[in-house]
Design a protein around this motif. Sequence first.
Motif, PDB file in Angstrom:
ATOM      1  N   HIS A 199       0.830  -1.201   0.000  1.00 13.57           N
ATOM      2  CA  HIS A 199       0.000   0.000   0.000  1.00 13.57           C
ATOM      3  C   HIS A 199       0.867   1.255   0.000  1.00 13.57           C
ATOM      4  O   HIS A 199       0.543   2.250  -0.660  1.00 13.57           O
ATOM      5  CB  HIS A 199      -0.926  -0.009   1.220  1.00 13.57           C
ATOM      6  N   ALA A 200       1.970   1.236   0.713  1.00 13.09           N
ATOM      7  CA  ALA A 200       2.872   2.390   0.721  1.00 13.09           C
ATOM      8  C   ALA A 200       3.471   2.620  -0.659  1.00 13.09           C
ATOM      9  O   ALA A 200       3.650   3.775  -1.084  1.00 13.09           O
ATOM     10  CB  ALA A 200       3.971   2.189   1.755  1.00 13.09           C
ATOM     11  N   CYS A 201       3.767   1.542  -1.366  1.00 11.00           N
ATOM     12  CA  CYS A 201       4.320   1.674  -2.716  1.00 11.00           C
ATOM     13  C   CYS A 201       3.295   2.258  -3.674  1.00 11.00           C
ATOM     14  O   CYS A 201       3.634   3.089  -4.535  1.00 11.00           O
ATOM     15  CB  CYS A 201       4.793   0.308  -3.212  1.00 11.00           C
ATOM     16  N   VAL A 202       2.022   1.826  -3.532  1.00 10.09           N
ATOM     17  CA  VAL A 202       0.970   2.374  -4.387  1.00 10.09           C
ATOM     18  C   VAL A 202       0.771   3.862  -4.097  1.00 10.09           C
ATOM     19  O   VAL A 202       0.617   4.681  -5.018  1.00 10.09           O
ATOM     20  CB  VAL A 202      -0.340   1.590  -4.181  1.00 10.09           C
ATOM     21  N   LYS A 203       0.786   4.237  -2.823  1.00  8.19           N
ATOM     22  CA  LYS A 203       0.648   5.642  -2.471  1.00  8.19           C
ATOM     23  C   LYS A 203       1.809   6.469  -3.017  1.00  8.19           C
ATOM     24  O   LYS A 203       1.623   7.613  -3.441  1.00  8.19           O
ATOM     25  CB  LYS A 203       0.575   5.793  -0.953  1.00  8.19           C
ATOM     26  N   ARG A 204       3.000   5.884  -3.010  1.00  6.62           N
ATOM     27  CA  ARG A 204       4.159   6.605  -3.543  1.00  6.62           C
ATOM     28  C   ARG A 204       3.989   6.860  -5.034  1.00  6.62           C
ATOM     29  O   ARG A 204       4.300   7.955  -5.528  1.00  6.62           O
ATOM     30  CB  ARG A 204       5.428   5.812  -3.280  1.00  6.62           C
ATOM     31  N   ASN A 205       3.496   5.860  -5.769  1.00  5.58           N
ATOM     32  CA  ASN A 205       3.281   6.053  -7.203  1.00  5.58           C
ATOM     33  C   ASN A 205       2.200   7.099  -7.466  1.00  5.58           C
ATOM     34  O   ASN A 205       2.324   7.912  -8.394  1.00  5.58           O
ATOM     35  CB  ASN A 205       2.894   4.721  -7.852  1.00  5.58           C
ATOM     36  N   ALA A 206       1.145   7.089  -6.653  1.00  4.03           N
ATOM     37  CA  ALA A 206       0.088   8.081  -6.829  1.00  4.03           C
ATOM     38  C   ALA A 206       0.603   9.489  -6.522  1.00  4.03           C
ATOM     39  O   ALA A 206       0.234  10.457  -7.201  1.00  4.03           O
ATOM     40  CB  ALA A 206      -1.097   7.732  -5.924  1.00  4.03           C
ATOM     41  N   LYS A 207       1.453   9.620  -5.528  1.00  2.00           N
ATOM     42  CA  LYS A 207       2.016  10.930  -5.207  1.00  2.00           C
ATOM     43  C   LYS A 207       2.940  11.418  -6.313  1.00  2.00           C
ATOM     44  O   LYS A 207       2.997  12.615  -6.619  1.00  2.00           O
ATOM     45  CB  LYS A 207       2.781  10.845  -3.888  1.00  2.00           C
ATOM     46  N   ALA A 208       3.664  10.481  -6.929  1.00  6.65           N
ATOM     47  CA  ALA A 208       4.581  10.863  -8.005  1.00  6.65           C
ATOM     48  C   ALA A 208       3.829  11.505  -9.167  1.00  6.65           C
ATOM     49  O   ALA A 208       4.345  12.426  -9.814  1.00  6.65           O
ATOM     50  CB  ALA A 208       5.369   9.644  -8.484  1.00  6.65           C
ATOM     51  N   VAL A 209       2.605  11.028  -9.435  1.00  6.75           N
ATOM     52  CA  VAL A 209       1.813  11.617 -10.523  1.00  6.75           C
ATOM     53  C   VAL A 209       1.493  13.077 -10.234  1.00  6.75           C
ATOM     54  O   VAL A 209       1.483  13.919 -11.140  1.00  6.75           O
ATOM     55  CB  VAL A 209       0.521  10.797 -10.735  1.00  6.75           C
ATOM     56  N   ARG A 213       5.735  18.000 -13.727  1.00  2.00           N
ATOM     57  CA  ARG A 213       6.116  19.402 -13.905  1.00  2.00           C
ATOM     58  C   ARG A 213       7.001  19.530 -15.133  1.00  2.00           C
ATOM     59  O   ARG A 213       7.471  18.535 -15.699  1.00  2.00           O
ATOM     60  CB  ARG A 213       6.875  19.925 -12.680  1.00  2.00           C
ATOM     61  N   VAL A 214       7.235  20.770 -15.521  1.00  3.83           N
ATOM     62  CA  VAL A 214       8.164  21.118 -16.596  1.00  3.83           C
ATOM     63  C   VAL A 214       9.213  22.049 -16.008  1.00  3.83           C
ATOM     64  O   VAL A 214       8.880  22.985 -15.281  1.00  3.83           O
ATOM     65  CB  VAL A 214       7.440  21.803 -17.772  1.00  3.83           C
ATOM     66  N   SER A 215      10.463  21.804 -16.304  1.00  4.08           N
ATOM     67  CA  SER A 215      11.548  22.625 -15.771  1.00  4.08           C
ATOM     68  C   SER A 215      12.524  22.951 -16.888  1.00  4.08           C
ATOM     69  O   SER A 215      12.538  22.300 -17.944  1.00  4.08           O
ATOM     70  CB  SER A 215      12.272  21.891 -14.634  1.00  4.08           C
ATOM     71  N   VAL A 216      13.326  23.966 -16.649  1.00  6.60           N
ATOM     72  CA  VAL A 216      14.337  24.380 -17.614  1.00  6.60           C
ATOM     73  C   VAL A 216      15.601  24.718 -16.842  1.00  6.60           C
ATOM     74  O   VAL A 216      15.543  25.291 -15.756  1.00  6.60           O
ATOM     75  CB  VAL A 216      13.852  25.585 -18.454  1.00  6.60           C
ATOM     76  N   ARG A 217      16.743  24.333 -17.375  1.00  7.30           N
ATOM     77  CA  ARG A 217      18.023  24.645 -16.749  1.00  7.30           C
ATOM     78  C   ARG A 217      19.052  24.873 -17.840  1.00  7.30           C
ATOM     79  O   ARG A 217      18.935  24.337 -18.951  1.00  7.30           O
ATOM     80  CB  ARG A 217      18.472  23.519 -15.812  1.00  7.30           C
ATOM     81  N   PRO A 218      20.049  25.691 -17.533  1.00  6.88           N
ATOM     82  CA  PRO A 218      21.030  26.032 -18.560  1.00  6.88           C
ATOM     83  C   PRO A 218      21.833  24.828 -19.026  1.00  6.88           C
ATOM     84  O   PRO A 218      22.083  23.886 -18.265  1.00  6.88           O
ATOM     85  CB  PRO A 218      21.940  27.062 -17.863  1.00  6.88           C
ATOM     86  N   ALA A 219      22.238  24.871 -20.275  1.00  5.50           N
ATOM     87  CA  ALA A 219      23.122  23.877 -20.876  1.00  5.50           C
ATOM     88  C   ALA A 219      24.282  24.621 -21.529  1.00  5.50           C
ATOM     89  O   ALA A 219      24.206  25.832 -21.740  1.00  5.50           O
ATOM     90  CB  ALA A 219      22.363  23.033 -21.903  1.00  5.50           C
ATOM     91  N   ALA A 228      10.419  17.609 -18.973  1.00  5.35           N
ATOM     92  CA  ALA A 228       9.058  17.376 -18.502  1.00  5.35           C
ATOM     93  C   ALA A 228       9.032  16.079 -17.705  1.00  5.35           C
ATOM     94  O   ALA A 228       9.441  15.029 -18.203  1.00  5.35           O
ATOM     95  CB  ALA A 228       8.076  17.296 -19.670  1.00  5.35           C
ATOM     96  N   LEU A 229       8.587  16.174 -16.467  1.00  5.38           N
ATOM     97  CA  LEU A 229       8.388  14.988 -15.634  1.00  5.38           C
ATOM     98  C   LEU A 229       6.915  14.635 -15.687  1.00  5.38           C
ATOM     99  O   LEU A 229       6.071  15.333 -15.110  1.00  5.38           O
ATOM    100  CB  LEU A 229       8.835  15.263 -14.199  1.00  5.38           C
ATOM    101  N   VAL A 230       6.578  13.574 -16.409  1.00  3.95           N
ATOM    102  CA  VAL A 230       5.192  13.190 -16.646  1.00  3.95           C
ATOM    103  C   VAL A 230       5.052  11.693 -16.406  1.00  3.95           C
ATOM    104  O   VAL A 230       6.040  10.963 -16.347  1.00  3.95           O
ATOM    105  CB  VAL A 230       4.761  13.537 -18.095  1.00  3.95           C
ATOM    106  N   PRO A 231       3.814  11.208 -16.252  1.00  5.51           N
ATOM    107  CA  PRO A 231       3.621   9.758 -16.132  1.00  5.51           C
ATOM    108  C   PRO A 231       4.193   9.018 -17.333  1.00  5.51           C
ATOM    109  O   PRO A 231       4.244   9.550 -18.452  1.00  5.51           O
ATOM    110  CB  PRO A 231       2.091   9.622 -16.064  1.00  5.51           C
ATOM    111  N   MET A 232       4.623   7.806 -17.093  1.00  8.42           N
ATOM    112  CA  MET A 232       5.342   7.050 -18.105  1.00  8.42           C
ATOM    113  C   MET A 232       4.534   6.892 -19.393  1.00  8.42           C
ATOM    114  O   MET A 232       5.059   7.073 -20.491  1.00  8.42           O
ATOM    115  CB  MET A 232       5.712   5.663 -17.564  1.00  8.42           C
ATOM    116  N   ALA A 233       3.252   6.599 -19.285  1.00  9.71           N
ATOM    117  CA  ALA A 233       2.442   6.382 -20.490  1.00  9.71           C
ATOM    118  C   ALA A 233       2.379   7.652 -21.332  1.00  9.71           C
ATOM    119  O   ALA A 233       2.501   7.607 -22.559  1.00  9.71           O
ATOM    120  CB  ALA A 233       1.035   5.920 -20.099  1.00  9.71           C
TER     121      ALA A 233
END
Length: 536
Positions: A199-209, A213-219, A228-233
């Motif tokens: 159950h803790a693992c399922v809650k962790r996956n739900a929290k990850a969703v 977010r979208v982020s930008v950093r210098p290169a 972009a950090l999005v669900p795998m699908a």
Amino acid sequence: MGDRPSGSVLPIGEGTVVRAADVRAVREHLAAMILPGGADTDGPASKQVLAEWIDLLGELEAVKNTVAAAQGRLAVALDEATRAEEAAQGIRAERQGRGVPNQVGAAMQLSPHAGGAFLGTARAWVTEMPHTFDVLRTGALSQWRATLLVRETSHLSPEHRAQIDEQICGPANLAALARTGTKRLIAQIKELAATLDVHACVKRNAKAVTERRVSVRPAPDLMVYLTALVPMAQGVQAYAQLKAHADATKASGDERAAGQIMADTLIERVTGREPGKADDVPVTINLLVSDQTLLAGGDEPAVVPEGMPAGAGTVPAPVARNLAAHGIDADVAWLRAIYVDPRGRLLATTSASRFHPQSLATLLRAREQGICGTPWCDAPVRHIDHVLPHAEGGETSLANGQGLCARCNHAKQAPGWRQKATEIDGRHGVETVTPTGHTYASVAPAPPEPVREAAPGWTPAVGMGSPGSGRVPRSRYSIGCHTGPRHAAIAYRPRSRRRTRRRSGRADISWEHGPVTGRARQGTRAIRPNTVPASI
């Protein structure tokens, strides 16, 4: 261990008390190390010498791991002692210890965020994962693998975390741990976690969703990483669509690489632009640039202090000019150029307001080039702060201002922190004194240097030509002039703009460069050297 806070959870041992001077001596001994059996610039070495070098590499790696454990133990002790002292002062629990991550980061030459992350990881080692801490302390486990053990069990209860700690790093499993690779170690931890508390693992996956977010950093090379950090699908589907479009475009004869087509397509679809118009996006460019670079074709690089969380950094002079020219030609960009004086300092005036006005805040962000002013902190500027607090008489000015991230601004409000503005190498600097008495100095990045050519003998108003040789300038507008080396630049502006009859044969305005003695002669305005130059 010496004096420890009451009720400390740190392990108690009978080891030797180690001082900073002892560790410094060991470091200096290693710094002066000579390779056994030869030198690193010699030719081939015997197999026995090579084997000894391998053993030395392994022992040095074990020393690194032991040092990480000692640093973790010290960080937790510092946090406990600070919280106990602040609790005695009556500080609320949620505010206790908020300056410790900054102290840890400064001591380890890390950002406050990294210092806080290390402190949290160390607390898990010391308080909840004794086997992991012991293996790290003896040098048999690397700091990164010990950190992974904490990260992959963060969603579990202390009891289940302790079980995984024993099954992975217990005395009976050390041989297996040494043979297990990092990826396999992570998989093993996840398998145990799912077995102990699904159950803790399922809650962790739900929290990850919820953390998508979208982020930008210098290169490097004026590029950025748009992540972009999005669900795998969703992520796999978006990549497949871009890849299919790139393959179809390549098949039609496009000479761009598949990766270039995917990147261009992503920007075009996100910004709603037509194909080939990805660059025509309305933006505001805050360009910290010298007059020579922008106008005279100089080689001094420019700086883009904003436009992303931490700015784009240094921009070569030709790139800066092309960036400005493209935006102006395409009518899609606003250019805000910020200049510096001949000493390389930004110009601004003080403000009587409690908070920094927008224009002054923009200059402060530009001076810090978009990055927090705390040493080793790479976070973007979020707060415009008074070096000397406003409540203590600090003025709202460029000299008493600094750009900080939210964490650093809150940390300096903890008891025992002091700051003062100073000048370091001719640039704005800030000295920070922590509650332990340690002093850290930060200095603003060097801005682009302006033209340092000699000023002309006089500066005419707009639309006027220079006077003939030996003749006095005739103007009813602002005239700036430079006298001899004994005097500073002076300027003159008539008080009245009323039109008067011009008398032929006489100059409208004349002046004396020497000091004024007695009354100035009739028809002459005396200009004192300390006159403030007037703008044109």
